[in-house]
Every structure is written in C-alpha cells, then in structure tokens.
Scaffold this active site. Structure first.
Site, PDB file in Angstrom:
ATOM      1  N   LYS A 157       0.822  -1.220   0.000  1.00 19.06           N
ATOM      2  CA  LYS A 157       0.000   0.000   0.000  1.00 19.06           C
ATOM      3  C   LYS A 157       0.849   1.262   0.000  1.00 19.06           C
ATOM      4  CE  LYS A 157      -4.364  -1.909   1.251  1.00 19.06           C
ATOM      5  NZ  LYS A 157      -5.436  -2.104   2.220  1.00 19.06           N
ATOM      6  N   ARG A 193      -3.596 -10.069   4.735  1.00 18.63           N
ATOM      7  CA  ARG A 193      -3.935 -10.152   3.307  1.00 18.63           C
ATOM      8  C   ARG A 193      -2.726  -9.640   2.529  1.00 18.63           C
ATOM      9  NH1 ARG A 193      -6.045  -6.805  -0.637  1.00 18.63           N
ATOM     10  NH2 ARG A 193      -7.508  -7.791  -2.081  1.00 18.63           N
TER      11      ARG A 193
HETATM   12  C1  9MG Z   1      -9.851  -5.729  -1.147  1.00 17.04           C
HETATM   13  N1  9MG Z   1      -8.935  -5.122  -0.207  1.00 17.04           N
HETATM   14  C2  9MG Z   1      -7.961  -4.228  -0.494  1.00 17.04           C
HETATM   15  N2  9MG Z   1      -7.325  -3.871   0.629  1.00 17.04           N
HETATM   16  C3  9MG Z   1      -7.906  -4.555   1.634  1.00 17.04           C
HETATM   17  C4  9MG Z   1      -7.712  -4.623   3.016  1.00 17.04           C
HETATM   18  O1  9MG Z   1      -6.803  -3.862   3.617  1.00 17.04           O
HETATM   19  N3  9MG Z   1      -8.482  -5.436   3.745  1.00 17.04           N
HETATM   20  C5  9MG Z   1      -9.441  -6.198   3.147  1.00 17.04           C
HETATM   21  N4  9MG Z   1     -10.189  -6.998   3.936  1.00 17.04           N
HETATM   22  N5  9MG Z   1      -9.682  -6.170   1.835  1.00 17.04           N
HETATM   23  C6  9MG Z   1      -8.921  -5.360   1.106  1.00 17.04           C
END
Ligand code: 9MG
Length: 287
Positions: free
Chosen positions: A232, A266
């Site tokens: 990110k 994730r």
């Molecule tokens: C789809 N998506 C993109 N970033 C995310 C995040 O930080 N958490 C979750 N649950 N989905 C995400």
C-alpha cells in the site's frame, strides 16, 4: 519465559466459513488474486484465467490458507466495473478454486455478486463496504459464509482526498462494533465475523500508523482481525519505493500486524510472508 513480548492472546479460536473451520489459534495468510485484465493479461487486453488459477494454486502451495478473489479494483481512484463484468471475472475462478478444496473469499461490495460467489463456493465475503449496501447483510445471512467487515471512509474513487477523523482509533472501533452488532442481530453468528480497520481506505499515513499501533485494542472486541497493508501507498511513503519494490516493507508490516494481534494478513507476496511468519512463530513458540 523469554525476554521478548509474548504472542498476543488470540481470542478467536476459529472462523466458521462455509464448509470450513479455519483454525485461528495461529495467524493465517490470505493471498490476493485480482482477476482484472491488468493483472493477468495474455499480453493483449484479455484476462488469462488459466494464469490466474496457476497463481492462486502457487499461493496455496506457498502457504496461503485463503485465496481472496476480486474482480473490481478498490485502489484509490479506481474506476468501477459493471456488475456483469465483475461476475464474469470472478465466478469461474471461485468455482474452480473452491472445487479444489481451497478456502476462497470474494472481495466484493455488491449483494448480487456476494450471492453468486457463495453459490459458486466462496466461503468468505470480503466487503470493504462492511455489508452496508442494501441487501448485503441478507446475502450473507442466508448462507453459511463468513464475512470480513472493513472500515472505509468515503468511496474508493475519492477516499484519499482529505481523510479526517476526530479520533481515528475510536471512530474505526465504533464503526466495526456497530457493523458486527448489525450482522449478529441479523443472524450471522460471531464465529462467522472478521473485522478489518481498512488500512489505506480513507486514511493518511498517520492514521494507518495509529491504527496499526492500536490493533490490540481493535482485537480486544473479540472478533478476529484481518490486516491488509501489502504494497500500500503508506509503505511507499515510508520507504520511497514504487509499488513493485514494496515486498520487504509489506512483510515487515504484516509481521507488525500479527505481533499486535491480527489473525489474518492479506498479502501479495505469500511465500515471503509465510517464511517470515515461520521465523516469528519459532521465536514466540519458545516463550
Ligand atoms: C480488497 N482489499 C484491499 N485492501 C484490503 C484490506 O486492507 N483489507 C481487506 N479486507 N480487503 C482489502
């Protein structure tokens, strides 16, 4: 007892998701599978489903316990796709992977996509809209799928323009508690609910860092916490690296989240994250 901080107490022992019971006594890795034309193109404009499936299988071999399939980008500034296109992208992939016994989640905000994804075998709905769309709670309630409730301020198109909070930790905790309560009131049991502070979803770098430090307080609500920091822009701001060079920063962020109580991370870089997690566990298991 060693000298370092002990493993954080994980209050949730498992996640009930479709036919699966995912053991959460240890942190788990969710691998990201974006099924959009820019992710797995055949060199032209066409999405190459076979390559996407191979990537998902490799992530599972590398240690991902969940494959998160998304057909619409939620990146800041991303253009929305038509519902029919989202369905066409995700359903065959979900069906194939779930048919191979993998735990599949579907990253969507649309109730119609949620229903179709669950029918195709998705065991988890990962909703950055936290089931606030009309019909979304019903779509999950009428199934045995789990749900990940994500906090987002604003909409993906504009959420990073000028995010503001009174107290980001208090606001995010209150929102997630309210959404979890609404789900439970509708009949989605506690064991099917995951919460996520939504790093980067209407948050500055300072907000993200504050939330990361406060993860134990978010986990104290008693729902498993999912953290998504992989690649990110906050990591780009800290390191000065472009998105394709953020793997080490992403691994560090995933471990920081886990050490503060996240049950699921994730990530894009499954193999590297799983290796780092193994080392972290080997150290903490000895305490
Ligand atoms: C789809 N998506 C993109 N970033 C995310 C995040 O930080 N958490 C979750 N649950 N989905 C995400």
């Amino acid at each position: 007892m060693g000298n370092g901080p002990a493993q954080p107490a994980r209050l949730c022992l498992y996640l009930a998701c479709g036919p699966h019971k995912l053991d959460l006594t240890r942190p788990r890795v969710m691998g990201i599978l974006n099924v959009t034309p820019d992710s797995f193109s055949d060199g032209g404009a066409h999405f190459d489903r076979q390559r996407a499936l191979e990537h998902a299988r490799q992530m599972a071999v590398d240690g991902a316990e969940i494959i998160d399939v998304g057909g619409e980008s939620t990146r800041p500034g991303a253009t929305p796709v038509a519902e029919a296109d989202e369905l066409r992208r995700v359903l065959p992939v979900i069906e194939a992977l779930a048919g191979e016994g993998l735990v599949v989640s579907c990253d969507t905000r649309r109730p119609a996509v949620m229903r179709a994804a669950i029918a195709a075998g998705a065991a988890i709905i990962n909703d950055v809209g936290a089931l606030t769309a009309v019909g979304a709670v019903d779509a999950v309630r009428q199934s045995n799928a789990a749900v990940c409730l994500v906090h987002m301020q604003g909409e993906p198109g504009t959420m990073q323009d000028a995010p503001r909070y009174g107290d980001v930790v208090r606001d995010v905790r209150a929102f997630l508690a309210e959404r979890a309560r609404a789900c439970e009131a509708a009949g989605i049991v506690h064991e099917r609910i995951v919460v996520d502070p939504g790093f980067g979803f209407g948050k500055t770098l300072a907000h993200n860092l504050e939330l990361l430090r406060a993860l134990p307080e978010i986990a104290a609500a008693g729902y498993p916490v999912l953290a998504g920091l992989s690649r990110k822009s906050s990591l780009g701001t800290i390191t000065g690296r472009p998105v394709q060079e953020r793997m080490p920063a992403s691994v560090a962020a995933a471990l920081a989240a886990i050490s503060r109580g996240a049950s699921i991370v994730r990530v894009h870089d499954v193999r590297e994250t799983v290796d780092a997690l193994k080392v972290w566990l080997a150290i903490h298991d000895g305490e």
